[in-house]
Design an enzyme around this catalytic site. Structure first.
Site, PDB file in Angstrom:
ATOM      1  N   GLU A   1      11.524  24.517 -40.837  1.00 45.12           N
ATOM      2  CA  GLU A   1      10.491  25.154 -39.865  1.00 45.12           C
ATOM      3  C   GLU A   1       9.236  24.398 -39.678  1.00 45.12           C
ATOM      4  O   GLU A   1       8.472  24.895 -38.617  1.00 45.12           O
ATOM      5  CB  GLU A   1       9.996  26.520 -40.409  1.00 45.12           C
ATOM      6  CG  GLU A   1       9.146  26.583 -41.738  1.00 45.12           C
ATOM      7  CD  GLU A   1       8.973  27.748 -42.365  1.00 45.12           C
ATOM      8  OE1 GLU A   1       7.834  28.255 -42.302  1.00 45.12           O
ATOM      9  OE2 GLU A   1       9.862  28.340 -43.068  1.00 45.12           O
TER      10      GLU A   1
ATOM     11  N   HIS B   1       8.466  28.931 -49.889  1.00 45.90           N
ATOM     12  CA  HIS B   1       7.194  28.589 -48.823  1.00 45.90           C
ATOM     13  C   HIS B   1       6.788  27.153 -49.005  1.00 45.90           C
ATOM     14  O   HIS B   1       5.545  27.000 -48.828  1.00 45.90           O
ATOM     15  CB  HIS B   1       6.450  29.763 -48.871  1.00 45.90           C
ATOM     16  CG  HIS B   1       6.612  30.896 -48.198  1.00 45.90           C
ATOM     17  ND1 HIS B   1       6.780  32.144 -48.898  1.00 45.90           N
ATOM     18  CD2 HIS B   1       6.864  31.322 -47.156  1.00 45.90           C
ATOM     19  CE1 HIS B   1       7.220  33.061 -47.930  1.00 45.90           C
ATOM     20  NE2 HIS B   1       7.240  32.645 -46.919  1.00 45.90           N
TER      21      HIS B   1
ATOM     22  N   HIS C   1      14.801  28.646 -38.026  1.00 46.86           N
ATOM     23  CA  HIS C   1      13.854  29.679 -38.364  1.00 46.86           C
ATOM     24  C   HIS C   1      13.229  30.389 -37.416  1.00 46.86           C
ATOM     25  O   HIS C   1      13.266  29.896 -36.432  1.00 46.86           O
ATOM     26  CB  HIS C   1      12.528  28.488 -38.851  1.00 46.86           C
ATOM     27  CG  HIS C   1      11.277  29.367 -39.080  1.00 46.86           C
ATOM     28  ND1 HIS C   1      10.135  29.532 -38.415  1.00 46.86           N
ATOM     29  CD2 HIS C   1      11.003  30.170 -40.359  1.00 46.86           C
ATOM     30  CE1 HIS C   1       9.087  30.054 -39.148  1.00 46.86           C
ATOM     31  NE2 HIS C   1       9.801  30.502 -40.277  1.00 46.86           N
TER      32      HIS C   1
ATOM     33  N   GLU D   1      14.871  27.512 -50.235  1.00 41.63           N
ATOM     34  CA  GLU D   1      14.119  27.101 -49.014  1.00 41.63           C
ATOM     35  C   GLU D   1      13.011  26.365 -49.402  1.00 41.63           C
ATOM     36  O   GLU D   1      12.134  27.118 -50.077  1.00 41.63           O
ATOM     37  CB  GLU D   1      14.076  28.426 -47.949  1.00 41.63           C
ATOM     38  CG  GLU D   1      13.138  27.956 -46.987  1.00 41.63           C
ATOM     39  CD  GLU D   1      13.185  28.953 -45.667  1.00 41.63           C
ATOM     40  OE1 GLU D   1      12.404  28.846 -45.047  1.00 41.63           O
ATOM     41  OE2 GLU D   1      14.216  29.821 -45.856  1.00 41.63           O
TER      42      GLU D   1
ATOM     43  N   GLU E   1      13.096  31.878 -50.898  1.00 41.71           N
ATOM     44  CA  GLU E   1      12.201  31.346 -50.127  1.00 41.71           C
ATOM     45  C   GLU E   1      11.118  30.637 -51.328  1.00 41.71           C
ATOM     46  O   GLU E   1      10.442  31.635 -52.018  1.00 41.71           O
ATOM     47  CB  GLU E   1      11.466  32.321 -49.464  1.00 41.71           C
ATOM     48  CG  GLU E   1      10.184  32.144 -48.707  1.00 41.71           C
ATOM     49  CD  GLU E   1      10.317  30.989 -47.635  1.00 41.71           C
ATOM     50  OE1 GLU E   1      10.486  29.931 -48.031  1.00 41.71           O
ATOM     51  OE2 GLU E   1      10.853  31.351 -46.430  1.00 41.71           O
TER      52      GLU E   1
END
Length: 396
Positions: free
Chosen positions: A249, A199, A299, A223, A197
């Site tokens: 997401e 972010h 998500h 991600e 991740e």
């Protein structure tokens, strides 16, 4: 059945979750003219008050409409709101109302949502773990906690190894993140799925450096490696790295999702049913990904209503990779809200068979947890961070 009432409800408790956003929830209760009730969920983040008020505004477009007309009702709001494709608040509001509408539609017909979408292709939905690494800082922290997670039966887990770095990363940060990922890989072995991740917080050059350091640990995907709006940076990242990219997401419309798919910018799409447009738009996004050989991994990070509807839709998806799962790391009150009926067993969740979204909401508990929307404090550790991880260890 006509829609007679739509009510946004903020829930919170003294029991907090793995991150600030996990400590609150925005429930949407939809009531029809004959008293049928459906539930949806909106995304809180730092915008609880603005989302709460946006739901009230979007509701004006739905009151008096036939609840069964999910397609027509969504597009009526699309027509009314000039900024839907650019407004997170509008998108999550209409998504929550759409989910509640599908919940009622299922209850009216006596069928879980998956049956209304053509039937399920699996009885159990595979899930990966997230939210498990609260307060993990050192490689040993991550490795030991990761082994605990896999001991629960999970086959894959996701984590953010980058500490407090934002936009750029230096050699110290690269070394810290690599040591964390290496520790998890060595602790779990080669067969475990490791999902990294980012972010969506790095510039393209920094994310490329990260990819070159971490690709040797065979991540299942990277991600949101770059800032969501940095399309040119993402293209450059795709051209210069050999890793699989996951994102989605923050997508808020069908056309936005289509862009990333059609441009070949994503291997695993992660639309969020609570802001892509509810079930109505999510099912269309799935069809596009299947046509382009892109996998789906919804998500699914906020609450039990989102989790329930994500399980229902995931059950119908041929090209499903896995579903994200925070359920085991929810605060207990979120599990209690639906009677704890969607447990993870052996890395899978059994698809509920009750009508609508497949779960019943404990309205007594809703009344106990109901709160006024409030402004959240802005702290050094951002709201989207799994708590206690916004720090390094080589500086100690």
């Amino acid at each position: 059945m006509k829609i007679s009432e739509i009510q946004p409800i903020v829930l919170t408790s003294k029991e907090k979750g793995a991150a600030t956003w996990a400590s609150s929830m925005i429930l949407v209760k939809l009531v029809t003219s004959n008293g049928e009730i459906g539930y949806g969920e909106a995304v809180p983040t730092l915008r609880i008050i603005s989302v709460y008020n946006a739901i009230k505004q979007v509701s004006k477009s739905y009151i008096g409409k036939e609840v069964e007309d999910v397609e027509k009702n969504y597009h009526e709001w699309y027509k009314q709101d000039f900024y839907l494709g650019r407004s997170f608040e509008s998108a999550t509001s209409v998504s929550a109302i759409d989910i509640a509408s599908w919940d009622i539609l299922g209850k009216e017909l006596g069928a879980p949502i998956y049956k209304l979408l053509g039937g399920k292709v699996r009885d159990k939905v595979p899930v990966y773990a997230n939210g498990w690494y609260k307060d993990c800082v050192t490689p040993l922290d991550f490795a030991e906690r990761a082994k605990e997670v896999m001991g629960r039966g999970y086959k894959a887990l996701k984590f953010d190894p980058f500490g407090e770095y934002f936009n750029w990363i230096d050699e110290t940060g690269l070394r810290e993140s690599e040591e964390r990922v290496k520790a998890v890989r060595e602790a779990l072995g080669e067969d475990a799925g490791i999902l990294i991740e980012h972010h969506g917080r790095f510039n393209s050059k920094s994310s490329q450096l990260i990819a070159k350091r971490l690709e040797k640990y065979n991540p299942l995907f990277m991600e949101e490696p770059v800032h969501h709006e940095d399309v040119e940076g993402l293209k450059e990242y795709r051209e210069r790295t050999n890793v699989r990219v996951a994102l989605g997401e923050r997508l808020v419309s069908l056309k936005e999702a289509y862009f990333y798919i059609s441009q070949g910018l994503v291997d695993v799409l992660q639309p969020d049913i609570t802001n892509i447009g509810g079930v109505t738009i999510a099912k269309k996004v799935v069809d596009i990904t299947e046509a382009r050989d892109v996998e789906i991994a919804f998500h699914n990070a906020f609450g039990p209503i989102q989790n329930a509807v994500s399980i229902q839709v995931s059950a119908t998806v041929n090209n499903l990779l896995m579903l994200e799962n925070f359920y085991d790391w929810f605060p207990q009150w979120k599990r209690d809200l639906i009677g704890d009926v969607t447990p993870v067993e052996g890395g899978h969740v059994k698809v509920p068979e009750k009508p609508g979204i497949g779960v019943e909401v404990n309205e007594k508990l809703v009344d106990e947890l109901k709160a006024e929307p409030e402004v959240l404090d802005v702290k050094e550790e951002p709201v989207w961070v799994v708590g206690g991880t916004w720090k390094g260890y080589l500086k100690w």
